[in-house]
Design an enzyme around this catalytic site. Structure first.
Site, PDB file in Angstrom:
ATOM      1  N   SER A 162      -8.225  -8.805  85.082  1.00  0.00           N
ATOM      2  CA  SER A 162      -7.391  -9.245  83.976  1.00  0.00           C
ATOM      3  C   SER A 162      -8.049  -8.868  82.637  1.00  0.00           C
ATOM      4  O   SER A 162      -8.332  -7.705  82.387  1.00  0.00           O
ATOM      5  CB  SER A 162      -7.126 -10.749  84.092  1.00  0.00           C
ATOM      6  N   GLU A 251       3.304  -9.263  89.346  1.00  0.00           N
ATOM      7  CA  GLU A 251       2.546  -9.709  88.172  1.00  0.00           C
ATOM      8  C   GLU A 251       3.179  -9.289  86.845  1.00  0.00           C
ATOM      9  O   GLU A 251       3.810  -8.227  86.748  1.00  0.00           O
ATOM     10  CB  GLU A 251       1.124  -9.160  88.236  1.00  0.00           C
ATOM     11  N   HIS A 281      -1.507 -12.822  90.635  1.00  0.00           N
ATOM     12  CA  HIS A 281      -2.460 -12.307  89.664  1.00  0.00           C
ATOM     13  C   HIS A 281      -3.892 -12.674  90.068  1.00  0.00           C
ATOM     14  O   HIS A 281      -4.246 -13.848  90.186  1.00  0.00           O
ATOM     15  CB  HIS A 281      -2.144 -12.878  88.287  1.00  0.00           C
TER      16      HIS A 281
END
Length: 317
Positions: A162, A251, A281
């Site tokens: 991320s 996602e 995610h």
């Protein structure tokens, strides 16, 4: 081994309310951090993991290795004492949450499957420390591994999830631009590489549009969105090392990851890209609980290990 597998529907049903509560733009950031650290206790570390506290580039960090080669490792990696390199891991959390604790399980599984030392960095977070504080910390940590620990740049892989995946990409760009060096490879789990983009969906199982936009603003601070490193997708991608990008099709960041893969390939970068279906995610955080997540993390570990330590003729005998 201190792990057990739970069916996907059950894990999804448990995680949905957890992330609805914790990753909420209306909840104070200090509360988000505390709740995530508490929840991370459910993400178990494999038996045989050795966690050593240290400092890298002046910031708290952990060095995690697997004490022995674990029988049944999908990567058939060598024991850590024979490993030829290291992985610098940068955790996700929108640049405002996340810690050594929240990602210790993922990092330990990565260490086990790669049989490399994995260094996890506690870089400074926004809003207290906006851009480029986290990137400065990551740069200092990488250079510390080279100048003081003794690794060569090509013996170190960068990995992250991320926001940490975006930070890893930005770090690789900065290392090339400022120092003329490149890591061995990049391992990016659902990387957030352009915080200027507004998600087209309201939320996925983990993150939501309002929270991600708040994080982007906190991270930017008083900087300009055009500053190098804030949105590495828009930066120079030429000369980057082999890169593996993983994302689930559900996602919010799926489209952005596809844009990144297209841009990397257009810049001549060797890219491996995998899209899962039915995960969420950074499901790799739940590798101790979910078979499919563990498999994805194993594939990433194998990619990184082979970038550091290519298969030799001796390995094939």
């Amino acid at each position: 081994m201190r792990e057990f597998k739970i069916p996907l529907p059950i894990v999804r049903a448990v995680l949905d309310p957890v992330f609805r509560v914790t990753l909420n733009a209306r909840l104070p950031i200090a509360a988000q951090r505390a709740l995530l650290d508490a929840v991370s206790l459910l993400q178990l570390v494999p038996d045989g993991s050795i966690v050593q506290r240290l400092q890298l580039g002046g910031r708290p960090a952990e060095r995690v290795i697997a004490e022995t080669a674990i029988p049944g490792s999908r990567t058939h990696a060598v024991p850590p004492e024979r490993a030829a390199g290291a992985i610098l891991y940068l955790h996700g959390g929108g640049y405002v949450v996340g810690s050594l604790a929240t990602h210790r399980s993922l990092v330990a599984h990565l260490a086990r499957e790669s049989a490399c030392a994995v260094y996890s960095l506690e870089y400074r977070l926004a809003p207290e420390h906006p851009f480029p504080a986290g990137l400065d910390d990551a740069e200092a940590a990488f250079l510390d591994l080279v100048d003081n620990v003794g690794y060569r740049p090509e013996q170190i892989c960068l990995a992250g999830d991320s926001a940490g995946g975006g930070l890893a990409l930005a770090l690789a760009q900065r290392l090339l631009a400022r120092h003329g060096i490149a890591p061995a490879a990049l391992g990016l789990i659902a990387p957030w590489v352009d915080p200027t983009q507004v998600p087209t969906k309201d939320r996925d199982l983990v993150i939501n549009r309002a929270w991600s936009q708040a994080c982007a603003a906190h991270y930017l601070g008083d900087a300009a969105v055009t500053e190098a490193g804030y949105a590495p997708l828009l930066g120079d991608l030429f000369g980057l090392p082999p890169t593996y990008v993983q994302v689930d099709v559900s996602e919010l960041l799926h489209d952005q990851c596809r844009q990144l893969v297209t841009a990397l390939r257009g810049a001549g970068v060797h890219v491996r890209f995998s899209e899962t279906r039915g995960l969420w995610h950074v499901a790799q955080l739940q590798a101790a609980l979910v078979t499919e997540a563990a498999r994805a993390l194993s594939e990433l570990a194998e990619f990184l290990r082979e970038a550091i330590q290519p298969v030799s003729i001796d390995d094939l005998r």
